[in-house]
Design an enzyme around this catalytic site. Sequence first.
Site, PDB file in Angstrom:
ATOM      1  CG  ASN A 206      94.096 -59.718 -41.137  1.00  0.00           C
ATOM      2  OD1 ASN A 206      93.871 -60.825 -40.367  1.00  0.00           O
ATOM      3  ND2 ASN A 206      93.836 -58.556 -40.890  1.00  0.00           N
ATOM      4  CD  GLU A 287      91.227 -60.121 -35.370  1.00  0.00           C
ATOM      5  OE1 GLU A 287      91.915 -59.828 -36.314  1.00  0.00           O
ATOM      6  OE2 GLU A 287      91.014 -59.295 -34.273  1.00  0.00           O
ATOM      7  CG  ASP A 361      94.194 -56.383 -30.800  1.00  0.00           C
ATOM      8  OD1 ASP A 361      95.060 -55.966 -31.301  1.00  0.00           O
ATOM      9  OD2 ASP A 361      93.076 -56.503 -31.408  1.00  0.00           O
ATOM     10  CD  GLU A 383     102.381 -58.903 -34.001  1.00  0.00           C
ATOM     11  OE1 GLU A 383     102.767 -60.144 -34.335  1.00  0.00           O
ATOM     12  OE2 GLU A 383     101.212 -58.472 -34.188  1.00  0.00           O
ATOM     13  CD  GLU A 389      94.477 -51.615 -34.488  1.00  0.00           C
ATOM     14  OE1 GLU A 389      95.705 -52.497 -34.587  1.00  0.00           O
ATOM     15  OE2 GLU A 389      93.473 -52.359 -34.369  1.00  0.00           O
ATOM     16  CG  HIS A 517      89.116 -53.699 -26.977  1.00  0.00           C
ATOM     17  ND1 HIS A 517      88.279 -53.376 -27.644  1.00  0.00           N
ATOM     18  CD2 HIS A 517      89.955 -54.396 -27.190  1.00  0.00           C
ATOM     19  CE1 HIS A 517      88.655 -54.249 -29.027  1.00  0.00           C
ATOM     20  NE2 HIS A 517      89.758 -54.682 -28.546  1.00  0.00           N
TER      21      HIS A 517
HETATM   22  C1  BDP Z   1      93.624 -56.309 -34.449  1.00  0.00           C
HETATM   23  C2  BDP Z   1      93.529 -55.099 -35.634  1.00  0.00           C
HETATM   24  C3  BDP Z   1      93.358 -56.033 -36.940  1.00  0.00           C
HETATM   25  C4  BDP Z   1      94.524 -56.926 -37.015  1.00  0.00           C
HETATM   26  C5  BDP Z   1      94.687 -57.952 -35.815  1.00  0.00           C
HETATM   27  C6  BDP Z   1      95.914 -58.903 -36.089  1.00  0.00           C
HETATM   28  O1  BDP Z   1      92.410 -54.234 -35.343  1.00  0.00           O
HETATM   29  O2  BDP Z   1      93.190 -55.010 -37.949  1.00  0.00           O
HETATM   30  O3  BDP Z   1      94.236 -57.902 -38.132  1.00  0.00           O
HETATM   31  O4  BDP Z   1      94.629 -57.187 -34.530  1.00  0.00           O
HETATM   32  O5  BDP Z   1      96.795 -58.658 -35.243  1.00  0.00           O
HETATM   33  O6  BDP Z   1      94.444 -55.430 -33.543  1.00  0.00           O
HETATM   34  O7  BDP Z   1      95.936 -59.817 -36.589  1.00  0.00           O
END
Ligand code: BDP
Length: 696
Positions: A206, A287, A361, A383, A389, A517
Amino acid sequence: ENGYELWLRYKPVNKGNLCESYCLKSRKIMFPGETESLIAAKKELQVGLSGLLNMPYTEAETLEDNMLVVGTPQSVSLFKKQDFYAEINGLSDEGYLILDCTIEGKKAIAIAARTDVGVLYGVFHYLRLIQTNQSLDKLYIQENPKLKYRVLNHWDNLNGTVERGYAGYSIWNWERLPSYKEQRYTDYARANASIGINGTVLNNVNAQAKSLRTDWLVKASGLADVFRPYGIKVYLTAKFSAPKEIGGLNTADPKDPQVRKWWKEKVKEIYSLIPDFGGFLVKANSEGQPGPQDYGCSHADGANMLAEALEPYGGIVFWRAFVYQNERHVDRVINGYNEFKPQDGKFAKNVFVQPKNGPIDFQPREPFHPLFGGMPDTPLSLEFQITQENLGHAGHLVYLGTLFEETLQSDTYENGKGSTVSKVLQNYGESHGISAIAGVPNIGTDLNWTGHLFGQANWYAFGRLAWNPDTSSGEIAEDWARMTFSNDKSVISPVLKIMMISRETYVNYTMPLGLNHIMNYDTHNGPEPWHNDPVWTAFDYHKITRDSIGVNRTAKGTGATGQYHNPISEMFDDIRKCPQEYLLWFHRVPWNYKMASGRTLWDELIYHYYKGVDEVRQMQTIWNELDGKIDRERFNHVASLLKYQEQEAIWWRDGCLLFFQDYSRLPIPANLEQPKHSLKYYKTIPFPHDWKGRYE
Ligand code: BDP
């Protein structure tokens, strides 16, 4: 011990005989060489051997019996006359040999490589043999990394915070860079080199455009200078809108010649400051991040524009495939494949497309991402998330080596049986000349780097698997345990027991049987299967009703099973053949469905949640065996975190089961420990971490 030294503690070998034989073999060292990588390697050998063997490190310039001879054919010209010279020449750029040999009639161990960084890797391997008490007799080790780019993807923000980082703040002190170079940067590089990591993306996906401004590039160049001797290249994330945000243009459209020119000039500037710059990592049209689709262009169009700018310098683009916006209303799981599969073969030759290990995710368990095995004409980088997380942050002991291995050894059947994800990644090396893997690290300013001492094992395991994705997670755990704690069996065996069950334990008390999730919306820690608002609802992920739970992703549902090759596709599609651990991921299942165990689905869920909590209690009992066998500081640290983990496991178990029970209306058997609170309590207790607040 506070854990700062990671797995590079180099404490004296305490077995008398072994130590004697090690001392004999490393009595004197011939290690000429003036390059910065050879100097770094020599320093490590010096610190390592003198610590481990408790004797002075003695160099010699002439050969004698029982010497350690270290270098490349350039630095040690004697190597050119040995029969193993051909083998040295056959090594890859980062490979090395460690062998028992006779040089000019003298018994020796040679650590030899074609390149300086190969020597550095060889030195770390040699030290590891001693750290783990291996025999040095008849050594013949030949190692070449199986993947070419082995990269950490830091999610570090320029203001010092870390997205989803649970071990303090970013270790990059941007304010004082480039002039002030903390010792921690060198120690970070040493740790990474010891496990073969050769690249690091410094900043968050980000992204902020300003990371590409000249003043920030100069700062990044300071880190590149520290990492270079250790074979680690610096990469940056590239915000797609940078030409607009910092370049004074009114568009970032990849079709616009001005935009293309801007990127070319920017890249030229970067290489003038960081001559061995690795390249860009990009999160685009995901996102809320800008991307080529904003201009009616494809992912390939966007990636190829950056690739064209980097190509003359040998730079690489990692283009992430973490996208789910476009098909969110149908099923987020199918989106990545549907967007990228049609573009297979359309990317420039210095681009990797980078999916996460699974299609959602970084959940505690996901089936492998169907793009693996589905993109024969585009090299993929995988990745993994090392930072926890969705696995209890840095508070829970969860060894991720087993999770990584599970994904890597999943068979895609791309070219028939045996086309594991690991092979898919490695094969790009042959078909495209490049191969890669990435990990989002758990590193921060905490004294022990990773918050939880056992978080270090996840960083370690990622590196070892990046070097050779077919290594067993158990073997890696054992090496780590030996280096981190002791070679004493009564220490290793309990540590391993805990590590090897820990991930399954986490799955059991949080999201068993393919659930996913259902964690807290903000923090991603703790249960919140009840979250339901117009922006985001957990109900998309469990679809709970009075009768059933789970998502129908079969051919008759969202069709996710059809994204895999057969026989995997059919296996996932058929409720009777689908592995139980993915059941609710792919199927919608009635509460009274009979499981293989003979239990109903409801009872099976109960069984797993309770088992999870029980296992955390077992982990505590096992850990207590170490009382007095390891240092107090690390013993207490882990013991108290295990207590915290138990509370959290109960929170998960009771919160989830009470919520599910609201729908199933089935009992939690009376002989089990009953939830101490009501569902209302779990829905309203304040969450311990204010994730958003951390970053404001
Ligand atoms: C999600 C995370 C977020 C990340 C996003 C990503 O919650 O903070 O920016 O993935 O991988 O798991 O871009």
